[in-house]
Design a protein around this motif. Structure first.
Motif, PDB file in Angstrom:
ATOM      1  N   ALA A  28       0.864  -1.435   0.141  1.00  0.00           N
ATOM      2  CA  ALA A  28      -0.025   0.044  -0.087  1.00  0.00           C
ATOM      3  C   ALA A  28       0.761   1.410  -0.013  1.00  0.00           C
ATOM      4  O   ALA A  28       1.898   1.115   0.403  1.00  0.00           O
ATOM      5  N   THR A  29       0.038   2.479  -0.434  1.00  0.00           N
ATOM      6  CA  THR A  29       1.011   3.670  -0.529  1.00  0.00           C
ATOM      7  C   THR A  29       1.218   4.190   0.708  1.00  0.00           C
ATOM      8  O   THR A  29       2.199   4.892   1.036  1.00  0.00           O
ATOM      9  N   ASN A  30       0.171   4.076   1.591  1.00  0.00           N
ATOM     10  CA  ASN A  30       0.219   4.415   3.154  1.00  0.00           C
ATOM     11  C   ASN A  30      -0.991   3.808   3.792  1.00  0.00           C
ATOM     12  O   ASN A  30      -1.844   2.823   2.932  1.00  0.00           O
ATOM     13  N   GLY A  31      -1.275   4.048   5.073  1.00  0.00           N
ATOM     14  CA  GLY A  31      -2.486   3.482   5.926  1.00  0.00           C
ATOM     15  C   GLY A  31      -2.105   2.612   7.156  1.00  0.00           C
ATOM     16  O   GLY A  31      -1.061   2.926   7.625  1.00  0.00           O
ATOM     17  N   ALA A  32      -3.264   2.171   7.448  1.00  0.00           N
ATOM     18  CA  ALA A  32      -3.153   1.383   8.774  1.00  0.00           C
ATOM     19  C   ALA A  32      -2.492   0.061   8.532  1.00  0.00           C
ATOM     20  O   ALA A  32      -3.113  -0.937   8.689  1.00  0.00           O
ATOM     21  N   PHE A  33      -1.160  -0.022   8.452  1.00  0.00           N
ATOM     22  CA  PHE A  33      -0.314  -1.239   8.609  1.00  0.00           C
ATOM     23  C   PHE A  33       0.857  -1.157   9.447  1.00  0.00           C
ATOM     24  O   PHE A  33       2.067  -0.849   9.132  1.00  0.00           O
ATOM     25  N   THR A  34       0.580  -1.109  10.913  1.00  0.00           N
ATOM     26  CA  THR A  34       1.303  -1.140  11.844  1.00  0.00           C
ATOM     27  C   THR A  34       2.674  -1.826  11.734  1.00  0.00           C
ATOM     28  O   THR A  34       2.749  -2.951  11.435  1.00  0.00           O
TER      29      THR A  34
END
Ligand code: PGA
Length: 255
Positions: free
Chosen positions: A72-78
């Protein structure tokens, strides 16, 4: 198939080794040892070492890579790192699909494909790892396994985009075990991968793509391995952590 149309790439894969300060010190040591290399020299380092590695390699012939990136380009992926973050830093390469990611962190052929896509879309060069485990080799299904991993990972990758992909054939039974594939075994599978590329794309693409071998490559066995016609350098774990050993491997691939 002509070997001299391809440039060999020797890439270190540090895995989870070296702090940022250790990275800087190591690179200062390595730089003069590989300055005359005629192959490409890459070091793939932990995320937190990237800035130090970029600073220390500036103006040298050593290129810097990360060891993974998210799809993903960004986001909720701790805990994950996105390809645009690496690209903005000036990172050039990224390892995708390493067998340790597949074995310990749930990486699948599908997530390898997604991460490869993200890396390519962000201008990163991918070192795509494929390889069979021992049981698969013993069952005689090495080609099926490696062929499928290669085909799935490259799904949607155009011939033009393929120029930014290096394939690393790494038999899992040879990684970190001291049990290297023989030059003949490495050549056999690397050649097979090239035929897979020829079928997926064409002969021109197959001749041009760099296919490395990885798995207990070291200062002693590198020359014989990289001398094989379809082995275009190596992805080096343990032996990339010692500057003299890594430089010897670079020299072997520069002959
Ligand atoms: P190794 O690791 O050289 O320590 O066997 C290779 C790799 O995992 O890329």
């Amino acid at each position: 198939m002509k070997k001299d149309v391809r440039k060999a790439v020797i890439a270190g894969n540090w895995k989870m080794n070296k702090t940022p300060a250790e990275a800087t010190a190591f690179i200062e040591e390595l730089k003069p040892l590989v300055a005359d290399a005629s192959c490409d020299v890459v070091i793939c380092v932990p995320f937190v070492d990237l800035q130090n590695a970029l600073d220390a390699t500036k103006g040298s012939n050593i290129k810097v890579g990360a060891e993974n990136c998210h799809w993903a380009t960004n986001g909720a992926f701790t805990g994950e790192v996105a390809a645009p973050m690496l690209a903005e830093m000036g990172v050039e390469y990224v390892v995708i699909g390493h067998s340790e990611r597949r074995a310990y962190f749930g990486e699948t052929d599908e997530t390898v494909q997604m991460r490869t896509r993200a890396a390519i879309d962000n201008g990163l060069k991918v070192i795509l790892c494929v390889g069979e485990v021992l049981e698969q080799r013993e069952q005689g299904i090495t080609e099926e396994v490696v062929g499928l991993q290669t085909k799935v990972a490259l799904g949607g990758v155009s011939k033009e985009e393929l120029k930014n992909i290096i394939i690393a054939y790494e038999p899992v039974w040879a990684i970190g075990t001291g049990k290297t594939a023989t030059p003949e075994q490495a050549e056999e599978v690397n050649h097979y991968i090239r035929t897979v590329i020829a079928k997926l794309y064409d002969d021109e693409a197959a001749e041009a793509i760099t296919i490395q071998y990885g798995g207990s490559m070291n200062a002693k066995n590198a020359e014989e391995l990289v001398g094989k016609v379809d082995v275009d350098g190596g992805l080096i774990g343990g032996a990339s952590l010692k500057s003299a050993d890594f430089a010897t491997i670079v020299a072997a691939a520069s002959k």
